[in-house]
Design a protein around this motif. Structure first.
Motif, PDB file in Angstrom:
ATOM      1  N   PRO A 172      41.118  40.732  45.094  1.00  0.00           N
ATOM      2  CA  PRO A 172      39.761  40.686  44.538  1.00  0.00           C
ATOM      3  C   PRO A 172      38.723  40.218  45.558  1.00  0.00           C
ATOM      4  CG  PRO A 172      41.346  39.716  43.007  1.00  0.00           C
ATOM      5  CD  PRO A 172      42.077  39.932  44.291  1.00  0.00           C
ATOM      6  N   GLU A 173      39.087  39.268  46.400  1.00  0.00           N
ATOM      7  CA  GLU A 173      38.150  38.764  47.401  1.00  0.00           C
ATOM      8  C   GLU A 173      37.826  39.834  48.445  1.00  0.00           C
ATOM      9  OE1 GLU A 173      40.696  37.225  46.172  1.00  0.00           O
ATOM     10  OE2 GLU A 173      40.217  35.139  45.709  1.00  0.00           O
ATOM     11  N   ILE A 174      38.848  40.568  48.876  1.00  0.00           N
ATOM     12  CA  ILE A 174      38.615  41.652  49.836  1.00  0.00           C
ATOM     13  C   ILE A 174      37.706  42.711  49.223  1.00  0.00           C
ATOM     14  CG2 ILE A 174      39.723  43.533  51.099  1.00  0.00           C
ATOM     15  CD1 ILE A 174      42.134  41.685  51.503  1.00  0.00           C
ATOM     16  N   LEU A 196      35.751  29.610  48.356  1.00  0.00           N
ATOM     17  CA  LEU A 196      37.101  29.213  47.964  1.00  0.00           C
ATOM     18  C   LEU A 196      37.356  29.626  46.529  1.00  0.00           C
ATOM     19  CD1 LEU A 196      37.290  25.570  49.414  1.00  0.00           C
ATOM     20  CD2 LEU A 196      37.842  27.732  50.537  1.00  0.00           C
ATOM     21  N   THR A 197      38.451  30.346  46.331  1.00  0.00           N
ATOM     22  CA  THR A 197      38.891  30.680  44.981  1.00  0.00           C
ATOM     23  C   THR A 197      40.220  29.975  44.721  1.00  0.00           C
ATOM     24  OG1 THR A 197      39.911  32.687  45.867  1.00  0.00           O
ATOM     25  CG2 THR A 197      37.737  32.912  44.882  1.00  0.00           C
ATOM     26  N   ASP A 198      40.521  29.766  43.444  1.00  0.00           N
ATOM     27  CA  ASP A 198      41.741  29.049  43.055  1.00  0.00           C
ATOM     28  C   ASP A 198      41.768  27.620  43.568  1.00  0.00           C
ATOM     29  OD1 ASP A 198      42.787  30.970  41.508  1.00  0.00           O
ATOM     30  OD2 ASP A 198      44.110  31.815  43.028  1.00  0.00           O
ATOM     31  N   ARG A 230      45.180  32.228  37.174  1.00  0.00           N
ATOM     32  CA  ARG A 230      46.124  32.915  38.044  1.00  0.00           C
ATOM     33  C   ARG A 230      47.468  33.080  37.342  1.00  0.00           C
ATOM     34  NH1 ARG A 230      44.685  36.034  42.331  1.00  0.00           N
ATOM     35  NH2 ARG A 230      43.477  34.890  43.866  1.00  0.00           N
ATOM     36  N   GLU A 231      47.921  32.026  36.673  1.00  0.00           N
ATOM     37  CA  GLU A 231      49.226  32.105  36.016  1.00  0.00           C
ATOM     38  C   GLU A 231      49.208  33.122  34.887  1.00  0.00           C
ATOM     39  OE1 GLU A 231      49.657  28.025  35.012  1.00  0.00           O
ATOM     40  OE2 GLU A 231      50.745  27.538  36.849  1.00  0.00           O
ATOM     41  N   PRO A 242      36.274  30.845  40.493  1.00  0.00           N
ATOM     42  CA  PRO A 242      37.369  31.791  40.254  1.00  0.00           C
ATOM     43  C   PRO A 242      36.984  33.145  40.818  1.00  0.00           C
ATOM     44  CG  PRO A 242      36.154  31.389  38.241  1.00  0.00           C
ATOM     45  CD  PRO A 242      35.605  30.426  39.250  1.00  0.00           C
ATOM     46  N   ASN A 243      37.978  33.917  41.259  1.00  0.00           N
ATOM     47  CA  ASN A 243      37.626  35.184  41.905  1.00  0.00           C
ATOM     48  C   ASN A 243      36.900  36.140  40.971  1.00  0.00           C
ATOM     49  OD1 ASN A 243      39.739  36.260  40.373  1.00  0.00           O
ATOM     50  ND2 ASN A 243      41.200  36.031  42.058  1.00  0.00           N
TER      51      ASN A 243
END
Length: 953
Positions: free
Chosen positions: A318-320, A434-436, A444-445, A477-478
């Protein structure tokens, strides 16, 4: 205790540079200086390049090119249509170049060839030609920071020739071309046993050069030694106040450094020639690298670079994708507008790999590379984020904004000191996306992805780096990343300035005030902090808006993760604004806007002697000592600086410096007994165009990067800044403890030494150094850096030497940059067998005739291809190649032009960057009229118009 000025004296000749050699004064005084000459040359040459580009494009260029130019005038004249432009990048490049010029007197004071002392003409010419090649190669590879550093050094040596030799006394009114052209011989050099001077008559040295030298056109230069009076019999001395040889017969000297020098009556002529020679050298670089890269070399850009450092491990999809979206948006909105970033930088990192650096001027290629990024691998959680960041910091220009995306902690935290040193050196701003981070784990889980959690403790390293640089640490969050990447567009907009910035850690309720002036537009307030943070914004008229109001009456407001963005609705409400923040958790406040009014600063050292010189100070300033800043404005029209202060970021105390104007746009601010801790530079002033209601004419700006003091001092002195591929450079260094701003001569300490470089070149260095009992408070060591055999010419390498005390509480460092040079072809192409046809002697007939010029150009046996371009002339150029009788490549040149432009100058550049020239001039011929009609024109011999035909006799 020893003073800082004497700290290096125990190392005798190696470090005996604390008092500069006497040359064109570096920054101050009534005489012409290295700064004057260098700045004027860059401004004039840059304006000429812009003028030529405008002529080719058919655009207007409304600027008189003379010695009165300012950076803002050149930027305005060269810029595309824009509501606001900034000269920060251009100004910074000029300052970098002339401070590197000044550093020659600091680093190489005892090296005669750097100043053309002692008749070292061959060695001095080698320094210049080798340096010019290094500048060209570094520019070709996009390593502009190192190229500027080397350029400054080369210009110093070139300029000193005209002050320290008798070139002017010989009656020469043009520069000595052989100094920048290695193929030309150095002629008429006075031999080592040839007497050149006689005694001055008292203080009168107007006639101390021997008539035989002047009549014979023999070239000599003054001898100089600040420790011993010895010199060869009968030789001239330099004659400066620090020159001991001037006391030995023949006494006196011939230097023209200032109007009151021994040959100061020729100071103006020497300075004029130094300026012309500097322009010639810049032109040779321009011809070789091309106009656009020349403009990048001198920092002429109208937008910041776009620089991303991105984690490409498996969870970063997602970040990319968001980086791809943002890049596409920026590129699409600026492509073809003239406001594109000067170049683009992309640094991927993973585990165990990081890099390489992608640096390109091609926006399409940049986007192709981003589109090729995929999220894969990663293994264990931590990644090599700081290794990727280090590559970006050494590749990007100073004062860049760098954006790092990751969802993992740093695996290479050992690079912390090197990163902080590079930030202090480059003044670049780093923002972490920064994510997560902790609270985002549950999402994420639920998505079925392996949790990659950056704990609050691990994120603290990123926060420390961001804080030191003046950047932000944005934690989201992303899924919300697209809501905060607008900060990228805010930061790399045109002419972005920092009005105010502060961080509270630990958090506490606080009121922050800042001035908004009428040069500012698009004013934005950026806040980071926990969701419980609240604020109240107050305008100069007393209107307020709270954090519960998202759009009225003062600003529009958005929130995502720990990030809040307020964009003021009304840029015209100038005066004193206030924002009150209520939070007991750590938070930050940053106010930015767009304005042509900004400043840069450099830490400098002042050397008091016969003149006052300023040299760039590396590393952190000393706690309890004095600190001097060279402050440079990006515009000076109607602007007056009234205050430069250091704001202690820990306790909020602010100390004003003592201001000394140097020029209309340069000031030196001096601070005494600088307190321990971190500080930021705040500039305040007035300008005639401002109409603030609270304080008429007031403005403020703040430098984002922090200044951290230390009680450790680290000094390093390389013997060169250019490394030949396959060879090594030796760097002696010293480390000492200070007490109250001076070296503690009785200290006993062992320091841990860390040496890193961004190219992973082989390095040898001690792991520790210790202050001995009789060392005068100094610990010393040596670093050896080796450039591999296969290193490309123009490669730059950034070396950081850091020292930390035994308690791991205090540290300091020095950052050095080197350029790799490969010994190769140094001979320029030559123009052979050139011929020109004729044109009528009567200029009124020129439009009826054309003429031809042909030439064979070759780089010689074992040479390379050459590129031919027109420097002067507007005709038609055609080229072809063939092989000569000895296997050499011959470029056959054919040029045709109207007789109204009867001269052509062509440049010939080989693959090694050497520049040759071909000059063609039409011969004059007589013509006679004839009554023939309808003559077919096959050459320049016949041309007709109407019923009248002219035929060459």
């Amino acid at each position: 205790m020893a003073t800082l000025g004497s700290v290096l004296l125990p190392l005798a000749a190696v470090f005996a540079f604390t008092v500069p050699s006497h040359c064109f004064r570096t920054l101050t005084g009534a005489s012409f200086t290295h700064r004057n000459i260098t700045e004027r040359a860059i401004l004039r040459k840059t304006a000429e390049v812009c003028q030529d580009i405008a002529a080719v494009n058919g655009d207007p260029f409304d600027l008189i090119i003379d010695d009165s130019l300012t950076p803002e005038q050149v930027v305005q004249a060269c810029s595309p249509s824009a509501s606001v432009v900034s000269s920060v990048a251009f100004t910074n490049a000029i300052v970098d170049i002339y401070l590197s010029n000044a550093d020659v007197d600091f680093l190489f004071a005892l090296n005669a060839e750097y100043h053309f002392y002692n008749e070292t003409f061959e060695m001095g010419r080698t320094l210049i030609t080798r340096g010019v090649s290094a500048v060209k190669d570094s520019t070709d590879m996009g390593n502009f920071i190192t190229a500027r550093s080397v350029l400054g050094e080369v210009l110093h040596t070139l300029q000193d020739f005209y002050s320290h030799s008798n070139w002017v006394e010989l009656g020469n009114t043009a520069p000595y071309d052989a100094l920048i052209t290695p193929a030309l011989p150095l002629e008429n050099l006075a031999g080592p046993t040839v007497p050149t001077c006689r005694n001055c008559i008292g203080d009168d040295c107007t006639d101390n050069i021997l008539p035989a030298v002047l009549d014979g056109g023999l070239l000599t230069s003054g001898y100089f030694n600040r420790f011993f009076p010895n010199k060869p019999e009968g030789k001239c001395s330099d004659g400066g106040p620090l020159d001991m040889t001037s006391t030995q017969e023949p006494v006196g000297g011939i230097n023209k450094d200032t109007f009151d020098s021994r040959h100061g009556f020729l100071h103006q002529e020497a300075a004029d020639l130094a300026l012309t020679a500097s322009l010639d050298l810049l032109e040779s670089i321009r011809i070789c690298v091309g106009d656009q890269d020349f403009l990048r070399l001198v920092g002429l850009s109208f937008a910041p670079v776009l620089c991303f450092v991105i984690d490409t491990t498996g969870s970063m999809g997602p970040e990319i994708a968001e980086v791809r979206r943002v890049s596409n948006s920026i590129v699409a909105s600026r492509l073809g507008t003239g406001l594109e970033p000067p170049f683009y930088i992309l640094v991927p990192f993973n585990d165990p790999d990081f890099g390489p650096v992608l640096q390109t001027t091609d926006a399409t290629f940049f986007m192709e590379q981003i589109n090729l990024l995929t999220a894969s691998g990663g293994g264990d959680l931590p990644e090599f984020s700081l290794s990727g960041l280090r590559l970006a910091l050494t590749a990007a220009p100073r004062f860049s904004d760098i954006f790092l995306f990751t969802d993992a902690p740093a695996k290479d935290a050992v690079l912390r000191s090197a990163i902080l040193a590079l930030i202090a050196n480059t003044r670049s701003t780093v923002t972490f996306m920064l994510t997560d981070v902790l609270s985002f784990r549950r999402k994420r889980e639920l998505e079925g992805l392996a949790p990659r959690i950056v704990t609050q403790a691990q994120a603290e390293l990123y926060r420390e780096i961001a804080l030191a640089s003046g950047g932000l640490t944005i934690e989201v969050p992303n899924s919300d990343l697209s809501m905060v990447t607008i900060v990228i567009e805010d930061s790399i907009a045109i002419a972005v300035v920092t009005v105010f910035q502060d961080v509270k850690n630990p958090g506490a309720p606080c009121n922050f005030s800042f001035f908004i002036d009428d040069t500012l537009s698009n004013i934005t307030i950026l806040l980071t902090g926990t969701p419980s943070l609240t604020f109240t914004l107050r305008s100069p008229t007393g209107a307020t808006q709270t954090s519960s109001e998202v759009s009225e009456p003062l600003a529009s407001f958005s929130l995502a993760g720990n990030f809040r963005r307020l964009r003021l609705n009304n840029d015209s409400e100038t005066g004193l604004w206030e924002i009150s923040v209520n939070s007991t958790d750590p938070y930050s406040v940053k106010v930015i806007g767009q304005s042509s009014l900004d400043f840069i600063y450099n830490l400098v050292e002042i050397q008091d002697g016969v003149s006052t010189d300023f040299f760039r100070q590396e590393g952190r300033p000393i706690s309890g000592g004095n600190l001097s800043l060279l402050v440079t404005l990006t515009r000076s029209d109607g602007v007056s600086v009234t205050q430069v202060s250091l704001l202690n970021t820990l306790d909020g105390t602010e100390v004003n410096g003592t201001l000394q104007p140097v020029t209309d746009s340069n000031y030196v601010a001096t601070f005494s007994n600088v307190t321990e801790g971190t500080h930021v530079v705040v500039l305040r002033g007035t300008t005639s165009s401002l109409t603030s209601r609270m304080t008429p004419g007031s403005f403020q700006r703040q430098a984002p990067t922090q200044i951290r003091t230390s009680n450790i001092v680290v000094n390093a002195l390389p013997n060169t800044t250019i490394i030949e591929a396959g060879s090594s450079v030796t760097i002696p260094f010293t480390v000492a403890l200070t007490n109250g701003g001076v070296i503690d001569g009785g200290a006993m300490e062992t320091f841990t030494v860390s040496v890193t470089n961004d190219r992973d070149f082989p390095v040898t260095s001690p792991s520790t150094v210790t202050i001995g009992a009789d060392s005068g408070g100094l610990a010393s060591g040596t670093v050896t850096l080796t450039a591999p055999e296969d290193a490309l010419s123009g490669t730059d390498v950034t070396l950081t030497i850091a020292a930390e005390d035994a308690a791991a509480v205090n540290s300091n460092d020095v950052v050095l940059r080197f350029s790799v040079f490969r010994v190769s072809d140094i001979a320029p192409p030559v123009c052979l067998a050139n011929t020109s046809s004729g044109c009528p002697a009567d200029e009124s007939l020129c439009k009826y005739f054309v003429w031809d010029f042909t030439a064979n150009v070759t780089d010689g046996i074992n040479g390379t291809d050459v590129e031919i371009t027109i420097l002067e002339g507007n005709g038609t150029l055609e080229t072809s190649t063939e092989v000569g009788p000895d296997g050499e490549i011959i470029t056959v040149v054919s040029y045709t032009a109207s007789c109204c432009a009867n001269r052509v100058v062509l440049s010939a550049v080989d693959n090694a960057g050497n520049v040759g020239r071909c000059v063609g001039q039409a011969d004059e011929v007589d013509v006679m009229p004839t009554t023939e009609w309808n003559v077919v024109v096959k050459s320049n011999q016949v041309c007709f118009r109407g019923s009248r035909v002219f035929v060459a006799k």
